[in-house]
Design a protein around this motif. Structure first.
Motif, PDB file in Angstrom:
ATOM      1  N   ILE A 110     100.806  72.989  68.386  1.00  0.00           N
ATOM      2  CA  ILE A 110     100.504  74.429  68.343  1.00  0.00           C
ATOM      3  C   ILE A 110      99.456  74.800  67.285  1.00  0.00           C
ATOM      4  O   ILE A 110      98.869  75.873  67.347  1.00  0.00           O
ATOM      5  CB  ILE A 110     101.797  75.246  68.086  1.00  0.00           C
ATOM      6  CG1 ILE A 110     102.454  74.821  66.755  1.00  0.00           C
ATOM      7  CG2 ILE A 110     102.778  75.117  69.227  1.00  0.00           C
ATOM      8  CD1 ILE A 110     103.625  75.713  66.345  1.00  0.00           C
ATOM      9  N   GLY A 111      99.237  73.910  66.318  1.00  0.00           N
ATOM     10  CA  GLY A 111      98.224  74.185  65.289  1.00  0.00           C
ATOM     11  C   GLY A 111      98.784  75.078  64.182  1.00  0.00           C
ATOM     12  O   GLY A 111      99.896  75.610  64.292  1.00  0.00           O
ATOM     13  N   ILE A 112      97.991  75.238  63.132  1.00  0.00           N
ATOM     14  CA  ILE A 112      98.431  76.015  61.964  1.00  0.00           C
ATOM     15  C   ILE A 112      97.308  76.968  61.550  1.00  0.00           C
ATOM     16  O   ILE A 112      96.148  76.541  61.423  1.00  0.00           O
ATOM     17  CB  ILE A 112      98.761  75.074  60.770  1.00  0.00           C
ATOM     18  CG1 ILE A 112      99.773  74.007  61.194  1.00  0.00           C
ATOM     19  CG2 ILE A 112      99.271  75.861  59.576  1.00  0.00           C
ATOM     20  CD1 ILE A 112      99.913  72.858  60.225  1.00  0.00           C
TER      21      ILE A 112
ATOM     22  N   TYR B 127     106.074  69.829  66.521  1.00  0.00           N
ATOM     23  CA  TYR B 127     105.199  70.948  66.869  1.00  0.00           C
ATOM     24  C   TYR B 127     104.221  70.610  68.000  1.00  0.00           C
ATOM     25  O   TYR B 127     103.252  71.313  68.210  1.00  0.00           O
ATOM     26  CB  TYR B 127     104.467  71.449  65.614  1.00  0.00           C
ATOM     27  CG  TYR B 127     105.462  71.958  64.601  1.00  0.00           C
ATOM     28  CD1 TYR B 127     106.078  73.200  64.806  1.00  0.00           C
ATOM     29  CD2 TYR B 127     105.842  71.198  63.515  1.00  0.00           C
ATOM     30  CE1 TYR B 127     107.043  73.652  63.919  1.00  0.00           C
ATOM     31  CE2 TYR B 127     106.796  71.645  62.624  1.00  0.00           C
ATOM     32  CZ  TYR B 127     107.406  72.874  62.827  1.00  0.00           C
ATOM     33  OH  TYR B 127     108.362  73.327  61.958  1.00  0.00           O
TER      34      TYR B 127
ATOM     35  N   LEU C 257     107.152  68.755  54.248  1.00  0.00           N
ATOM     36  CA  LEU C 257     105.793  68.622  53.698  1.00  0.00           C
ATOM     37  C   LEU C 257     105.775  68.609  52.166  1.00  0.00           C
ATOM     38  O   LEU C 257     105.050  67.795  51.584  1.00  0.00           O
ATOM     39  CB  LEU C 257     104.881  69.727  54.247  1.00  0.00           C
ATOM     40  CG  LEU C 257     104.500  69.580  55.725  1.00  0.00           C
ATOM     41  CD1 LEU C 257     103.581  70.722  56.164  1.00  0.00           C
ATOM     42  CD2 LEU C 257     103.806  68.247  55.965  1.00  0.00           C
TER      43      LEU C 257
ATOM     44  N   ARG D  11     108.274  78.198  55.657  1.00  0.00           N
ATOM     45  CA  ARG D  11     108.150  77.940  57.097  1.00  0.00           C
ATOM     46  C   ARG D  11     107.375  79.094  57.701  1.00  0.00           C
ATOM     47  O   ARG D  11     107.542  80.240  57.300  1.00  0.00           O
ATOM     48  CB  ARG D  11     109.533  77.876  57.747  1.00  0.00           C
ATOM     49  CG  ARG D  11     110.310  76.693  57.288  1.00  0.00           C
ATOM     50  CD  ARG D  11     111.498  76.364  58.124  1.00  0.00           C
ATOM     51  NE  ARG D  11     112.214  77.496  58.679  1.00  0.00           N
ATOM     52  CZ  ARG D  11     113.478  77.395  59.092  1.00  0.00           C
ATOM     53  NH1 ARG D  11     114.127  76.246  58.992  1.00  0.00           N
ATOM     54  NH2 ARG D  11     114.087  78.429  59.614  1.00  0.00           N
ATOM     55  N   ILE D  12     106.520  78.747  58.651  1.00  0.00           N
ATOM     56  CA  ILE D  12     105.724  79.804  59.277  1.00  0.00           C
ATOM     57  C   ILE D  12     106.649  80.577  60.211  1.00  0.00           C
ATOM     58  O   ILE D  12     107.463  79.994  60.921  1.00  0.00           O
ATOM     59  CB  ILE D  12     104.528  79.201  60.047  1.00  0.00           C
ATOM     60  CG1 ILE D  12     103.639  78.421  59.077  1.00  0.00           C
ATOM     61  CG2 ILE D  12     103.730  80.285  60.754  1.00  0.00           C
ATOM     62  CD1 ILE D  12     102.591  77.563  59.739  1.00  0.00           C
TER      63      ILE D  12
ATOM     64  N   ALA E 271     104.656  66.258  63.512  1.00  0.00           N
ATOM     65  CA  ALA E 271     103.735  66.165  64.659  1.00  0.00           C
ATOM     66  C   ALA E 271     104.545  66.178  65.953  1.00  0.00           C
ATOM     67  O   ALA E 271     104.160  66.834  66.933  1.00  0.00           O
ATOM     68  CB  ALA E 271     102.899  64.899  64.551  1.00  0.00           C
TER      69      ALA E 271
ATOM     70  N   ILE F 173     102.111  75.769  53.445  1.00  0.00           N
ATOM     71  CA  ILE F 173     103.108  74.922  54.113  1.00  0.00           C
ATOM     72  C   ILE F 173     103.559  73.767  53.215  1.00  0.00           C
ATOM     73  O   ILE F 173     104.589  73.154  53.476  1.00  0.00           O
ATOM     74  CB  ILE F 173     102.601  74.353  55.477  1.00  0.00           C
ATOM     75  CG1 ILE F 173     101.251  73.662  55.293  1.00  0.00           C
ATOM     76  CG2 ILE F 173     102.555  75.432  56.541  1.00  0.00           C
ATOM     77  CD1 ILE F 173     100.790  72.915  56.534  1.00  0.00           C
TER      78      ILE F 173
ATOM     79  N   SER G 155      96.798  69.832  65.038  1.00  0.00           N
ATOM     80  CA  SER G 155      96.594  69.768  63.578  1.00  0.00           C
ATOM     81  C   SER G 155      96.246  68.338  63.199  1.00  0.00           C
ATOM     82  O   SER G 155      96.602  67.395  63.904  1.00  0.00           O
ATOM     83  CB  SER G 155      97.872  70.147  62.832  1.00  0.00           C
ATOM     84  OG  SER G 155      98.444  71.288  63.400  1.00  0.00           O
TER      85      SER G 155
HETATM   86  P1  ADP Z   1     110.062  71.925  58.311  1.00  0.00           P
HETATM   87  O1  ADP Z   1     111.199  71.250  57.713  1.00  0.00           O
HETATM   88  O2  ADP Z   1     110.293  73.327  58.671  1.00  0.00           O
HETATM   89  O3  ADP Z   1     109.311  71.156  59.313  1.00  0.00           O
HETATM   90  P2  ADP Z   1     107.840  71.300  56.663  1.00  0.00           P
HETATM   91  O4  ADP Z   1     107.645  71.451  55.217  1.00  0.00           O
HETATM   92  O5  ADP Z   1     107.824  69.957  57.213  1.00  0.00           O
HETATM   93  O6  ADP Z   1     109.113  72.104  57.056  1.00  0.00           O
HETATM   94  O7  ADP Z   1     106.710  72.142  57.368  1.00  0.00           O
HETATM   95  C1  ADP Z   1     106.459  73.480  56.962  1.00  0.00           C
HETATM   96  C2  ADP Z   1     105.922  74.270  58.104  1.00  0.00           C
HETATM   97  O8  ADP Z   1     104.653  73.778  58.435  1.00  0.00           O
HETATM   98  C3  ADP Z   1     106.684  74.155  59.353  1.00  0.00           C
HETATM   99  O9  ADP Z   1     107.687  75.122  59.394  1.00  0.00           O
HETATM  100  C4  ADP Z   1     105.656  74.410  60.432  1.00  0.00           C
HETATM  101  O10 ADP Z   1     105.545  75.775  60.671  1.00  0.00           O
HETATM  102  C5  ADP Z   1     104.385  73.910  59.818  1.00  0.00           C
HETATM  103  N1  ADP Z   1     103.966  72.584  60.328  1.00  0.00           N
HETATM  104  C6  ADP Z   1     104.149  71.404  59.721  1.00  0.00           C
HETATM  105  N2  ADP Z   1     103.622  70.392  60.455  1.00  0.00           N
HETATM  106  C7  ADP Z   1     103.065  70.973  61.551  1.00  0.00           C
HETATM  107  C8  ADP Z   1     102.333  70.484  62.688  1.00  0.00           C
HETATM  108  N3  ADP Z   1     102.077  69.183  62.841  1.00  0.00           N
HETATM  109  N4  ADP Z   1     101.931  71.373  63.617  1.00  0.00           N
HETATM  110  C9  ADP Z   1     102.186  72.684  63.442  1.00  0.00           C
HETATM  111  N5  ADP Z   1     102.837  73.211  62.396  1.00  0.00           N
HETATM  112  C10 ADP Z   1     103.289  72.370  61.453  1.00  0.00           C
END
Ligand code: ADP
Length: 741
Positions: free
Chosen positions: A653-655, A620, A692, A669-670, A617, A663, A721
């Motif tokens: 930024i949202g997902i 992003y 995650l 990773r996005i 959180a 994810i 998000s």
């Molecule tokens: P990272 O170690 O890259 O953060 P995560 O498994 O924690 O990997 O998250 C995977 C992907 O999910 C991130 O690369 C990001 O693009 C997206 N993501 C996770 N949490 C958020 C959030 N709160 N807001 C936006 N995107 C998120």
């Protein structure tokens, strides 16, 4: 007003007649035992009454006895009617009847001769007891007749109504016959007896045959026939009489000649006159009959063009309802899956309940439709003893449908469907020729129905294939992404690992070089060692995360459970992030944390999971953004134990919804992994894509669930998000999993 012997022979004849009827009724008694016993009782009382009529005038005993017996016989007839019309039977009803008979007897005993004479006819003396008996008879007869009439008016199915109408008419005959017998005048007494004979014979007919002829249509036909005969014959008779009258003074030859001419002209005039009379009668009495051949032709053309079952139902019911004038109808599909029949109505006209019937194997309803291959009236189902074994479910379903007739759509061996038609708008029962026509049309429907069902099945299969295709495309896309993730992993892992490793090597080299020069001060050594230390720690944490992630897949996560207050978990998880949040001016709000129950959990693992979630959180969400953590408890219900729900929302930024599941996959990773800047708290600072998956592994190991909600990814709008976490207060080993989680 006392009954006298109407004629010496008549009661004797009547006794014989009623005895014969009694014997016939007894011999031919059907399955309606209760009804037959009441009928026999009625005939018995009638016989005794007739016998009294023979005996009493000669024996000199109390003459009031005969009318009292008639009151009793009327009461028995009332009971017969109760069973016939299926009135709810109440024993209490016998009390007033008993009181009436008793009162009449007492009156007779106490005041045998007291009465009054009519002012108009001084010779006629009316005794009180006799008057009372007659009035009782009249009251009972009127009550029975009115109740039958009311039932007749309220019965919607015409054949059922017809049965009551017939019964009512026979009762009317019996009561008016009895009324005539009371008059004493020998002519009327004889007529009364004869009318009563007919009425009683009618009763026996109504009880012994379950299908009573259609009274109203018969009456209409008779009136129509009279009308036609009168209208076509009257002008001829009148002209013959007129000619006879005009030629009364003429010589015989002239009269004969004139008559011959009149008769010849009449013979020519009769056919058109008859046709005219028939047309008028059809129009105003019998009702017009439609040109059915054209209707049938149009119908067969229309149904072969129809491929959809619903459309077919509209055509079938539309045509039949127009032809037979009804406002209620439905096509019913009969299916045979795994040797189990089911009947499903397609509501088409009127209110049709959407209930499926599963008739038993030996259902007489299905059996009759298949074997007889002709329309089956609800009346038959209700009154024909062949349908006695019908199951209560079938009876209830049929009464819910409220149809007057069911027409089978069958090839002879299997039932494909049914056409249900409600009562006609005219209130008249369906006539045999109408039912025949309906069956012809149902027979024409067989192939069209089979076609449309096949078409329906094909369409359904097509839809399944289409849905499977969409599913396949989605799965393919997911596989493609996963494939990409695999190759990204190499890039991410090497990128992530190389950075701290390069730092370690770099600082170690510097340390070595400076040491050789001898230029290394104590502070410089400490600073360089600090750098090496941090890089090593980062490397260590990366490797630990990778090991954790692999542990989820291989052995499963090992937990050390203890009562854990979630508030302190969140506080510990926030600790390493507090500095970064302060720097980036991100505000944090928490809600509902204090009242949470302690959950049975591995505190360290939960801290790890929430650090990852809150860390994301922070990562992003742009500077000056907001993060909120809210929590609540859901009580135990529907077999699920108590559980805690936590929501971590951000204004980041949202997902995109297409990544909501991905994810949680390892190393996902996005976006392009190379575009990310590394860093655990910087805006959009990338990690290895393990945060995650580890969080999910931890939550699931506790028997909980985790998912995300977000409208889209948009760095201009910042939609944010919301990560939802559900944790059972007691893990599944001790309590069931939360419902819907
Ligand atoms: P990272 O170690 O890259 O953060 P995560 O498994 O924690 O990997 O998250 C995977 C992907 O999910 C991130 O690369 C990001 O693009 C997206 N993501 C996770 N949490 C958020 C959030 N709160 N807001 C936006 N995107 C998120």
């Amino acid at each position: 007003m006392e009954l006298s012997q109407p004629s010496s022979l008549l009661p004797l004849v009547a006794t014989g007649y009623y005895t014969i009827l009694l014997v016939i009724s007894y011999v031919r008694r059907g399955p309606q035992a209760r009804l037959t016993s009441w009928l026999l009782a009625f005939l018995g009382t009638s016989i005794i009454w007739e016998l009294l009529l023979i005996i009493i005038p000669n024996s000199g005993s109390r003459p009031g006895l005969t009318v009292k017996l008639l009151v009793l016989s009327t009461a028995v007839l009332g009971m017969t009617t109760t069973v016939f019309a299926k009135w709810s039977w109440r024993k209490r009803a016998l009390i007033p009847v008993g009181i009436i008979v008793l009162a009449a007897l007492i009156l007779d005993l106490l005041f045998p001769m007291s009465g009054f004479t009519l002012p108009t006819a001084a010779s006629t003396r009316i005794r009180y007891s006799s008057l009372f008996s007659h009035l009782s008879w009249f009251g009972m007869a009127l009550y029975i007749l009115l109740r039958v009439w009311r039932d007749y008016r309220h019965t919607t199915l015409p054949w059922h109504a017809n049965r009551l109408l017939f019964w009512g008419l026979t009762l009317l005959l019996i009561f008016s016959g009895e009324g005539l017998i009371f008059t004493h005048w020998s002519g009327l007494t004889i007529t009364g007896h004869l009318i009563r004979f007919v009425g009683v014979a009618g009763l026996i007919y109504a009880i012994s045959s379950h299908r009573i002829f259609d009274v109203r249509t018969r009456a209409q036909n008779v009136i129509g026939l009279f009308f036609i005969t009168f209208l076509s014959g009257a002008p001829i008779v009148i002209s013959v009489l007129l000619v006879q009258w005009l030629a009364r003074n003429e010589p015989l030859e002239t009269t004969i000649l004139l008559m011959a001419i009149t008769v010849t002209i009449s013979m020519f005039l009769y056919p058109p006159l008859h046709r005219f009379a028939q047309r008028i009668s059809n129009r105003f009495i019998l009702g017009e009959t439609a040109d059915t051949s054209q209707v049938v032709r149009n119908y067969s053309q229309a149904i072969y063009r129809t491929l959809d079952v619903n459309q077919l139902s509209l055509v079938v019911i539309g045509t039949l309802s127009e032809l037979l004038e009804t406002n209620l109808g439905a096509l019913m599909l009969v299916s045979n899956t795994n040797q189990r029949l089911s009947i499903k109505p397609i509501p088409t006209m009127g209110s049709i309940p959407q209930r499926i019937l599963l008739p038993p194997h030996n259902s007489p309803f299905i059996g009759a439709l298949l074997d007889q291959h002709q329309p089956l009236l609800q009346y038959e189902i209700d009154f024909n003893p062949d349908f006695k074994s019908l199951s209560p479910e079938e009876r209830w379903w049929l009464s819910e449908m409220a149809m007057e007739v069911y027409i089978p759509i069958t090839t002879g061996t299997e039932l494909d469907g049914l056409i249900g038609l409600g009562p006609k708008n005219t209130g008249l029962p369906y006539q045999p020729r109408e039912l025949e026509l309906a069956q012809i049309m149902a027979d024409q429907t067989v192939v069209a129905l089979q076609n449309s069902r096949l078409y329906g099945e094909l369409t359904a299969q097509n839809e399944t294939v289409r849905r499977l295709n969409v599913d396949l495309v989605q799965k393919n896309e997911r596989l493609r992404i996963m494939d990409r993730v695999k190759s990204d992993f190499i890039a991410i892992a090497s990128h992530e690992l190389r950075t701290p490793l390069t730092q370690v090597i770099g600082y170690a080299d510097i340390l070595g070089d400076m040491n050789e020069d001898g230029s290394l001060s104590r502070e410089q050594t400490n600073s360089l060692l600090g750098h090496i230390n941090r890089a090593t720690k980062h490397l260590e944490s990366l490797i630990a995360a990778m090991l954790d992630a692999s542990e989820i897949d291989t052995a499963g996560m090992k937990l050390r459970l203890a009562p854990t207050p979630l508030e302190s978990v969140i506080l510990v998880a926030l600790e390493p992030l507090a500095e970064a949040m302060r720097e980036r001016r991100i505000t944090l709000t928490t809600n509902g944390m204090s009242g949470l129950p302690a959950v049975q959990a591995d505190q360290m693992r939960l801290v790890q999971a929430f650090t990852n979630l809150i860390g994301n959180a922070v990562k992003y969400t742009p500077d000056h953004g907001q993060i909120s953590i809210s929590a609540g408890v859901s009580p135990a219900e529907n077999g699920a134990g108590e559980y805690v729900e936590l929501v971590i929302s951000d204004t980041g930024i949202g997902i995109d919804p297409e990544f909501h599941e991905l994810i949680f996959e390892k190393f996902f990773r996005i976006g392009d992994p190379q575009l990310h800047s590394t860093g655990s708290t910087k805006f959009k600072g990338a990690g290895p894509g393990l945060g995650l998956p580890i969080a999910k592994g931890v939550i699931q190991a506790h028997g909980g669930e985790i998912w995300v909600e977000s409208d889209q990814e948009d760095e201009d709008r910042m939609p944010g998000s919301r990560f939802y976490v559900i944790l059972p207060v007691n893990p599944p080993a001790t309590s069931p999993k939360p419902a819907g989680a």
